[in-house]
Design a protein around this motif. Structure first.
Motif, PDB file in Angstrom:
ATOM      1  N   GLU A 136       0.830  -1.212   0.000  1.00 54.16           N
ATOM      2  CA  GLU A 136       0.000   0.000   0.000  1.00 54.16           C
ATOM      3  C   GLU A 136       0.861   1.258   0.000  1.00 54.16           C
ATOM      4  O   GLU A 136       0.619   2.218   0.735  1.00 54.16           O
ATOM      5  CB  GLU A 136      -0.957  -0.010   1.191  1.00 54.16           C
ATOM      6  N   GLY A 137       1.901   1.262  -0.828  1.00 47.15           N
ATOM      7  CA  GLY A 137       2.743   2.436  -0.986  1.00 47.15           C
ATOM      8  C   GLY A 137       3.903   2.548  -0.028  1.00 47.15           C
ATOM      9  O   GLY A 137       4.736   3.446  -0.171  1.00 47.15           O
ATOM     10  N   LEU A 138       3.990   1.671   0.958  1.00 43.88           N
ATOM     11  CA  LEU A 138       5.076   1.753   1.932  1.00 43.88           C
ATOM     12  C   LEU A 138       6.385   1.275   1.299  1.00 43.88           C
ATOM     13  O   LEU A 138       6.493   0.145   0.831  1.00 43.88           O
ATOM     14  CB  LEU A 138       4.752   0.896   3.154  1.00 43.88           C
ATOM     15  N   THR A 139       7.378   2.137   1.286  1.00 45.17           N
ATOM     16  CA  THR A 139       8.682   1.838   0.698  1.00 45.17           C
ATOM     17  C   THR A 139       9.773   2.267   1.670  1.00 45.17           C
ATOM     18  O   THR A 139       9.650   3.324   2.301  1.00 45.17           O
ATOM     19  CB  THR A 139       8.866   2.596  -0.633  1.00 45.17           C
ATOM     20  N   PRO A 140      10.829   1.496   1.828  1.00 40.71           N
ATOM     21  CA  PRO A 140      11.927   1.922   2.712  1.00 40.71           C
ATOM     22  C   PRO A 140      12.505   3.263   2.264  1.00 40.71           C
ATOM     23  O   PRO A 140      12.582   3.560   1.074  1.00 40.71           O
ATOM     24  CB  PRO A 140      12.957   0.802   2.567  1.00 40.71           C
ATOM     25  N   ASP A 141      12.920   4.065   3.236  1.00 37.30           N
ATOM     26  CA  ASP A 141      13.621   5.304   2.922  1.00 37.30           C
ATOM     27  C   ASP A 141      15.031   5.005   2.427  1.00 37.30           C
ATOM     28  O   ASP A 141      15.564   5.740   1.594  1.00 37.30           O
ATOM     29  CB  ASP A 141      13.687   6.195   4.164  1.00 37.30           C
ATOM     30  N   ILE A 142      15.614   3.951   2.963  1.00 37.40           N
ATOM     31  CA  ILE A 142      16.938   3.534   2.528  1.00 37.40           C
ATOM     32  C   ILE A 142      17.076   2.030   2.750  1.00 37.40           C
ATOM     33  O   ILE A 142      16.545   1.492   3.730  1.00 37.40           O
ATOM     34  CB  ILE A 142      18.050   4.305   3.265  1.00 37.40           C
ATOM     35  N   THR A 143      17.732   1.369   1.825  1.00 36.95           N
ATOM     36  CA  THR A 143      17.986  -0.061   1.923  1.00 36.95           C
ATOM     37  C   THR A 143      19.481  -0.300   1.821  1.00 36.95           C
ATOM     38  O   THR A 143      20.122   0.160   0.870  1.00 36.95           O
ATOM     39  CB  THR A 143      17.265  -0.832   0.801  1.00 36.95           C
ATOM     40  N   PHE A 144      20.027  -0.999   2.813  1.00 36.80           N
ATOM     41  CA  PHE A 144      21.437  -1.371   2.776  1.00 36.80           C
ATOM     42  C   PHE A 144      21.543  -2.791   2.229  1.00 36.80           C
ATOM     43  O   PHE A 144      21.002  -3.733   2.819  1.00 36.80           O
ATOM     44  CB  PHE A 144      22.061  -1.287   4.165  1.00 36.80           C
ATOM     45  N   LEU A 145      22.225  -2.921   1.106  1.00 42.40           N
ATOM     46  CA  LEU A 145      22.435  -4.224   0.480  1.00 42.40           C
ATOM     47  C   LEU A 145      23.820  -4.728   0.850  1.00 42.40           C
ATOM     48  O   LEU A 145      24.829  -4.158   0.420  1.00 42.40           O
ATOM     49  CB  LEU A 145      22.283  -4.114  -1.040  1.00 42.40           C
ATOM     50  N   PHE A 146      23.882  -5.782   1.640  1.00 38.10           N
ATOM     51  CA  PHE A 146      25.145  -6.357   2.081  1.00 38.10           C
ATOM     52  C   PHE A 146      25.626  -7.321   0.997  1.00 38.10           C
ATOM     53  O   PHE A 146      25.134  -8.445   0.889  1.00 38.10           O
ATOM     54  CB  PHE A 146      24.961  -7.079   3.419  1.00 38.10           C
ATOM     55  N   ASP A 147      26.574  -6.858   0.210  1.00 37.97           N
ATOM     56  CA  ASP A 147      27.024  -7.636  -0.940  1.00 37.97           C
ATOM     57  C   ASP A 147      28.229  -8.494  -0.560  1.00 37.97           C
ATOM     58  O   ASP A 147      29.193  -8.012   0.045  1.00 37.97           O
ATOM     59  CB  ASP A 147      27.400  -6.700  -2.086  1.00 37.97           C
ATOM     60  N   LEU A 148      28.150  -9.764  -0.932  1.00 35.10           N
ATOM     61  CA  LEU A 148      29.179 -10.728  -0.537  1.00 35.10           C
ATOM     62  C   LEU A 148      29.193 -11.890  -1.517  1.00 35.10           C
ATOM     63  O   LEU A 148      28.143 -12.290  -2.037  1.00 35.10           O
ATOM     64  CB  LEU A 148      28.872 -11.244   0.877  1.00 35.10           C
ATOM     65  N   ASP A 149      30.363 -12.454  -1.757  1.00 32.13           N
ATOM     66  CA  ASP A 149      30.485 -13.673  -2.551  1.00 32.13           C
ATOM     67  C   ASP A 149      29.656 -14.769  -1.875  1.00 32.13           C
ATOM     68  O   ASP A 149      29.826 -15.035  -0.676  1.00 32.13           O
ATOM     69  CB  ASP A 149      31.964 -14.087  -2.606  1.00 32.13           C
ATOM     70  N   PRO A 150      28.749 -15.422  -2.602  1.00 28.65           N
ATOM     71  CA  PRO A 150      27.917 -16.452  -1.996  1.00 28.65           C
ATOM     72  C   PRO A 150      28.701 -17.585  -1.337  1.00 28.65           C
ATOM     73  O   PRO A 150      28.240 -18.158  -0.342  1.00 28.65           O
ATOM     74  CB  PRO A 150      27.079 -16.976  -3.166  1.00 28.65           C
TER      75      PRO A 150
END
Length: 229
Positions: A136-150
């Motif tokens: 219903e329109g709710l979106t994070p203000d900021i998203t931290f993507l923790f990037d790492l080799d699987p």
């Protein structure tokens, strides 16, 4: 999707922050560092997670993460996550924001786009339609993507499980193939390219302290925070 701004109260902006990334990327550890930091900046803060941060959600979590449920259909998985999120938003996220708290969630809708869409191969337009109904329109203000080799992430995740820091009964995704987790990582990076104003890529391969420094400096720039200690 329409962005719903974070709420304001008494002149302060209260934030909706999400942490995303593959298994073993260190999200849970950094959530606690971030919570303490925000509270030291005078921002009351609530930490939460998906799936399973409500009474109903905990029952859904058992189904989703139980390694015995290897035969769970991707479509069923998708709708279980949507059900958990609907309850989570209504019971935890919106009330906390309306009470003037910052909210940090370990995973949110991006995880569904990546895991059930990019990795499982479900139709992305269908997932977007479900998000329209549930969020219903709710979106994070900021998203931290923790990037790492699987490979590194899975090694960390299994070390935590084998060491008793995480329950073995919640290892269904850890038991997926490396190819699956590579699709997850690629999917997250695609999202980061699509939403560069919201998603901040964090190098999760460095030390715990350096990971948090990336988070802290980003929050200070984005929200003009001042640490009180």
């Amino acid at each position: 999707m329409k962005h719903e701004p974070a709420l304001f109260k008494n002149g302060f902006k209260f934030m909706f922050i999400t942490f995303e990334g593959i298994e073993g990327s260190g999200k849970t550890t950094q959530m606690e560092h971030t919570r303490r930091y925000l509270e030291a900046c005078g921002k009351p803060c609530v930490t939460t997670r998906e799936p399973g941060d409500t009474r109903i959600g905990r029952q859904i979590r058992k189904i989703l993460l139980d390694p015995e449920n290897r035969d769970l259909a991707p479509e069923a998985e998708l709708f279980l996550y949507a059900a958990d999120r609907a309850q989570h938003i209504r019971e935890r996220i919106r009330p906390a924001l309306e009470a003037g708290h910052a909210v940090i969630s370990d995973r949110f809708s991006d995880a569904t786009t990546v895991y059930q869409g990019h990795a499982r191969g479900l139709d992305l337009s269908m997932i977007r339609d479900i998000h329209t109904q549930v969020l219903e329109g709710l979106t994070p203000d900021i998203t931290f993507l923790f990037d790492l080799d699987p490979v590194v992430g899975l090694e960390r995740a299994w070390a935590a499980i084998d060491g008793g820091k995480r329950p073995t009964g919640e290892s269904r995704f850890e038991q997926e193939t490396l190819a699956f987790h590579e699709k997850v990582r690629k999917g997250y990076l695609i999202l980061a390219e699509e939403y560069p104003e919201r998603i901040v890529i964090i190098d999760a391969s460095v030390s715990e302290a350096l990971v948090f420094e990336q988070i802290r400096s980003t929050l200070e720039r984005r929200f003009s925070l001042v640490h009180s200690i």
